[in-house]
Design a protein around this motif. Structure first.
Motif, PDB file in Angstrom:
ATOM      1  N   PHE A 169      51.403  -0.038  26.730  1.00 14.56           N
ATOM      2  CA  PHE A 169      52.321  -1.568  26.248  1.00 14.56           C
ATOM      3  C   PHE A 169      53.354  -2.396  27.229  1.00 14.56           C
ATOM      4  O   PHE A 169      53.931  -1.373  27.035  1.00 14.56           O
ATOM      5  N   MET A 170      52.806  -2.709  27.187  1.00 14.35           N
ATOM      6  CA  MET A 170      54.187  -3.174  28.054  1.00 14.35           C
ATOM      7  C   MET A 170      54.914  -4.331  27.822  1.00 14.35           C
ATOM      8  O   MET A 170      53.902  -5.750  27.717  1.00 14.35           O
ATOM      9  N   GLY A 171      56.629  -4.678  27.720  1.00 14.37           N
ATOM     10  CA  GLY A 171      56.852  -5.981  27.010  1.00 14.37           C
ATOM     11  C   GLY A 171      57.226  -7.141  28.242  1.00 14.37           C
ATOM     12  O   GLY A 171      58.365  -6.399  28.837  1.00 14.37           O
ATOM     13  N   THR A 172      57.025  -8.266  28.598  1.00 15.03           N
ATOM     14  CA  THR A 172      58.141  -9.315  29.749  1.00 15.03           C
ATOM     15  C   THR A 172      59.381  -9.720  29.479  1.00 15.03           C
ATOM     16  O   THR A 172      59.050 -10.425  28.218  1.00 15.03           O
ATOM     17  N   ASN A 173      59.490 -10.486  30.336  1.00 17.36           N
ATOM     18  CA  ASN A 173      61.117 -11.287  30.001  1.00 17.36           C
ATOM     19  C   ASN A 173      60.124 -13.330  30.048  1.00 17.36           C
ATOM     20  O   ASN A 173      61.135 -13.591  29.606  1.00 17.36           O
ATOM     21  N   LYS A 174      59.351 -12.824  29.749  1.00 17.84           N
ATOM     22  CA  LYS A 174      58.340 -14.221  29.132  1.00 17.84           C
ATOM     23  C   LYS A 174      57.362 -14.252  27.904  1.00 17.84           C
ATOM     24  O   LYS A 174      57.367 -14.905  27.471  1.00 17.84           O
ATOM     25  N   GLY A 175      58.156 -13.007  27.645  1.00 16.21           N
ATOM     26  CA  GLY A 175      57.469 -12.848  25.872  1.00 16.21           C
ATOM     27  C   GLY A 175      55.954 -12.720  25.826  1.00 16.21           C
ATOM     28  O   GLY A 175      55.076 -12.894  24.945  1.00 16.21           O
ATOM     29  N   TYR A 176      55.326 -11.583  27.158  1.00 18.97           N
ATOM     30  CA  TYR A 176      53.514 -11.012  27.134  1.00 18.97           C
ATOM     31  C   TYR A 176      54.027 -10.233  26.904  1.00 18.97           C
ATOM     32  O   TYR A 176      54.516  -9.165  27.598  1.00 18.97           O
ATOM     33  N   LEU A 177      52.754  -9.915  25.663  1.00 15.59           N
ATOM     34  CA  LEU A 177      52.590  -8.492  25.959  1.00 15.59           C
ATOM     35  C   LEU A 177      51.045  -8.002  27.072  1.00 15.59           C
ATOM     36  O   LEU A 177      49.976  -8.355  26.089  1.00 15.59           O
ATOM     37  N   SER A 190      46.342  -9.135  28.086  1.00 15.75           N
ATOM     38  CA  SER A 190      47.271  -9.578  28.211  1.00 15.75           C
ATOM     39  C   SER A 190      47.270 -10.421  27.146  1.00 15.75           C
ATOM     40  O   SER A 190      46.322 -11.888  27.062  1.00 15.75           O
ATOM     41  N   PHE A 191      48.708 -11.216  26.263  1.00 12.74           N
ATOM     42  CA  PHE A 191      48.568 -12.071  25.760  1.00 12.74           C
ATOM     43  C   PHE A 191      50.110 -12.659  24.922  1.00 12.74           C
ATOM     44  O   PHE A 191      50.819 -11.625  25.420  1.00 12.74           O
ATOM     45  N   LYS A 192      50.065 -14.078  25.229  1.00 12.40           N
ATOM     46  CA  LYS A 192      51.544 -14.486  24.990  1.00 12.40           C
ATOM     47  C   LYS A 192      52.440 -14.073  23.437  1.00 12.40           C
ATOM     48  O   LYS A 192      51.530 -14.900  22.517  1.00 12.40           O
ATOM     49  N   LEU A 193      53.353 -13.526  22.801  1.00 12.85           N
ATOM     50  CA  LEU A 193      53.518 -13.547  21.434  1.00 12.85           C
ATOM     51  C   LEU A 193      55.226 -14.122  21.705  1.00 12.85           C
ATOM     52  O   LEU A 193      54.395 -14.728  20.792  1.00 12.85           O
ATOM     53  N   ALA A 194      55.798 -13.632  22.200  1.00 11.33           N
ATOM     54  CA  ALA A 194      57.292 -15.151  22.392  1.00 11.33           C
ATOM     55  C   ALA A 194      57.093 -15.961  22.990  1.00 11.33           C
ATOM     56  O   ALA A 194      56.885 -15.757  24.471  1.00 11.33           O
ATOM     57  N   ASN A 195      58.290 -16.590  23.318  1.00 15.39           N
ATOM     58  CA  ASN A 195      58.427 -17.102  24.280  1.00 15.39           C
ATOM     59  C   ASN A 195      60.221 -16.776  25.007  1.00 15.39           C
ATOM     60  O   ASN A 195      61.162 -17.739  25.631  1.00 15.39           O
ATOM     61  N   SER A 196      60.338 -15.918  25.026  1.00 17.05           N
ATOM     62  CA  SER A 196      61.949 -15.360  25.310  1.00 17.05           C
ATOM     63  C   SER A 196      61.307 -13.769  25.174  1.00 17.05           C
ATOM     64  O   SER A 196      60.223 -13.333  25.328  1.00 17.05           O
ATOM     65  N   ASN A 197      62.744 -13.116  25.961  1.00 17.17           N
ATOM     66  CA  ASN A 197      62.222 -11.904  26.919  1.00 17.17           C
ATOM     67  C   ASN A 197      62.209 -10.620  25.554  1.00 17.17           C
ATOM     68  O   ASN A 197      62.230 -10.650  24.191  1.00 17.17           O
TER      69      ASN A 197
END
Length: 406
Positions: A169-177, A190-197
Motif C-alpha cells: 500500500f502506497m500513499g501519495t502527496n495528492k491523497g491517492y492510495l 488506485s483510488f483517491k482518499l483525501a485532497n492532501s498528503n
C-alpha cells in the motif's frame, strides 16, 4: 495451567495507561520494535543505531555512525535477524544482527529516503519511498515502481506491506492510495482518499483495518476488503470512522494499531496538546484515553503487541517514552482463600471451623488428589491473548568482552 495467570495483561486493560520508562542514547529520530517485542531499535540524528533489550531495559548493541546523516526509518524482518535502515544520506542498509560490523546490503539511491520496509515473507526484499522520486523495490536488483499510469507528478510518501506480504500500500502527496502486487510489481488498484498528503499508512496485524493519516487533520479508518479475491476492480475500501479534533483542529504526527486492531493511538503536532497521545476504540470510534507524561512534542508512535506497550519519541530531546499497563499485586492469585482488606475487621468464627475431622477420610481425599496427573512439561502453544508461543525469534549475540572494555 491457567493461562490467565501466565499473562498478567489477560485480565487487565488492552491498552497502556501509565508512563513507566524512558530511553535516551543520542537523539532518537525513529525507532521500531521487533515482532517478538523483546527488542527496540532506535535510529539517531548522527546516523547511529541503538538496540535496547526490553527484558533488562538496557543497550545491548550500538552501531555507531553507520550513516552520515539522520536515520529516517527502521524495519525488522519477521525472524528478527535482519534490520533495514534508511537515511537522509541517500542510502539504505540491510544488517544481519549476527554480525553488525558490515551491512549485508547497501544501496545508494537518487535522493533522500522517506521510509523503508522489509517484506514479511522474504527478509532479503524491501520497498523504499524516496524524496521526489519513484519508489524502489529491491529483489536481487533495484526496480523502480510505476505507480502513476494516468496521473503525473505524484510522489509516494509512505509504503507498507500487507501482513501476508502479497501487496504494497502506497500513499501519495495528492491523497491517492496505490496498491502494488509483489508478485509482478504491477499497479493493481488506485483510488483517491483525501485532497492532501498521506503521511502515514498503518495496517492492523490481522489485515482487516487500515489507518490513513493525512495533512487535512483527519485520520481515516478503512475496512480492508478480501485481497485474496482476484477481482481487483471490485475492491471497495469503505471508510468506517474518521478521527479528528473539531475544537482544537489538531494535526496528527503518527498512528498505530494494537495487536487485534481494537484500539488506535496517535501523536499530535505543534500545539499545547502535542505532548499527549490519544487512544480511540475502533469499533465505535470513541476517544477512551489520553496518555500524558512526556516533556516534549512526540513524533512517531508504535505499539509493542506482546508486551502491551506504547512507545513514542520526542522531537526536542530525542527521548523514547514507554507507556504500559500497571497492575497491582494480587495475592489471591497465589492463595485462592486469601482476602485483601483495607481496614481491621472483627473476625467471625465459622460454624464448623473447630469440628473434629476424620483423619482417615482426610488422608483418603489427599491421596486421591495426589493421583491426579498434572502436566508441567508440555508447553502451551498460545498465550492468553492468542500470541504464538512456539514461534522462534532471533537472539542478538552480545560481545561481553567488548562491553567490559567500553
Amino acid at each position: 495451567m491457567n493461562l490467565s495467570l501466565q499473562d498478567p495483561f489477560a485480565v487487565a486493560k488492552e491498552y497502556p495507561d501509565s508512563l513507566i520508562q524512558t530511553f535516551q542514547y543520542g537523539h532518537s529520530t525513529t525507532f521500531q520494535f521487533n515482532k517478538k517485542g523483546d527488542y527496540l531499535a532506535s535510529g539517531t540524528s548522527d546516523g547511529s543505531i541503538v538496540i535496547y533489550d526490553l527484558s533488562i531495559n538496557g543497550v545491548i548493541c550500538l552501531m555507531e555512525s553507520v550513516h552520515s546523516r539522520p536515520i529516517t526509518s527502521l524495519s525488522w524482518s519477521s525472524c528478527g535477524q535482519y534490520l533495514l535502515s534508511t537515511s537522509q544520506d541517500w542510502t539504505c542498509k540491510l544488517w544481519d544482527l549476527n554480525n553488525c560490523e558490515t551491512p549485508l546490503k547497501s544501496i545508494l539511491c537518487d535522493g533522500p529516503i522517506w521510509s523503508g520496509m522489509i517484506n514479511p515473507n522474504n527478509s532479503q526484499e524491501f520497498v523504499l519511498s524516496l524524496f521526489e522520486d519513484k519508489p524502489i523495490y529491491y529483489r536481487n536488483e533495484v526496480v523502480k515502481l510505476e505507480t502513476e499510469p494516468e496521473i503525473t507528478k505524484h510522489l509516494t510518501l509512505v509504503s507498507v506491506f500487507t501482513p501476508d506480504g502479497q501487496y504494497i500500500f502506497m500513499g501519495t502527496n495528492k491523497g491517492y492510495l496505490n496498491i502494488i502486487s509483489t508478485k509482478d510489481l504491477k499497479l493493481v488498484h488506485s483510488f483517491k482518499l483525501a485532497n492532501s498528503n498521506i503521511k502515514n499508512l498503518v495496517i492492523s496485524p490481522n489485515g482487516r483495518k487500515l489507518a490513513v493519516n493525512s495533512s487535512d487533520r483527519i485520520i481515516r479508518q478503512i475496512i480492508v476488503p478480501d485481497l485474496i479475491n482476484d477481482d481487483v476492480e471490485n475492491w471497495e475500501f469503505e471508510v468506517e470512522h474518521k478521527y479528528q479534533d473539531v475544537v482544537n483542529k489538531l494535526q496528527w504526527n503518527s498512528v498505530s494499531f494494537n495487536h487485534n486492531g481494537e484500539f488506535l493511538v496517535a501523536s499530535t503536532f505543534g500545539t499545547q496538546s502535542s505532548q499527549d497521545l490519544y487512544i480511540w476504540e475502533t469499533s465505535m470510534g470513541s476517544l477512551i484515553k489520553i496518555l500524558e507524561g512526556s516533556s516534549e512534542e512526540l513524533i512517531e508512535v508504535k505499539w509493542n503487541y506482546p508486551r502491551c506497550m506504547i512507545a513514542s519519541n520526542g522531537i526536542e530531546y530525542g527521548i523514547i517514552y514507554l507507556w504500559s499497563v500497571e497492575f497491582p499485586q494480587k495475592w489471591s492469585a497465589l492463595a485462592p482463600d486469601f482476602v485483601e482488606i483495607e481496614d481491621n475487621i472483627e473476625y467471625q468464627e465459622k460454624e464448623d471451623e473447630f469440628d473434629i475431622i476424620d483423619e482417615d477420610l482426610l488422608n483418603k481425599k489427599r491421596m486421591e488428589e495426589e493421583d491426579l496427573k498434572v502436566d508441567i512439561i508440555t508447553t502451551e502453544k498460545l498465550d492468553a491473548r492468542g500470541f504464538d508461543l512456539t514461534s522462534k525469534s532471533f537472539i542478538i549475540p552480545i560481545n561481553y568482552e567488548q562491553s567490559l572494555a567500553n
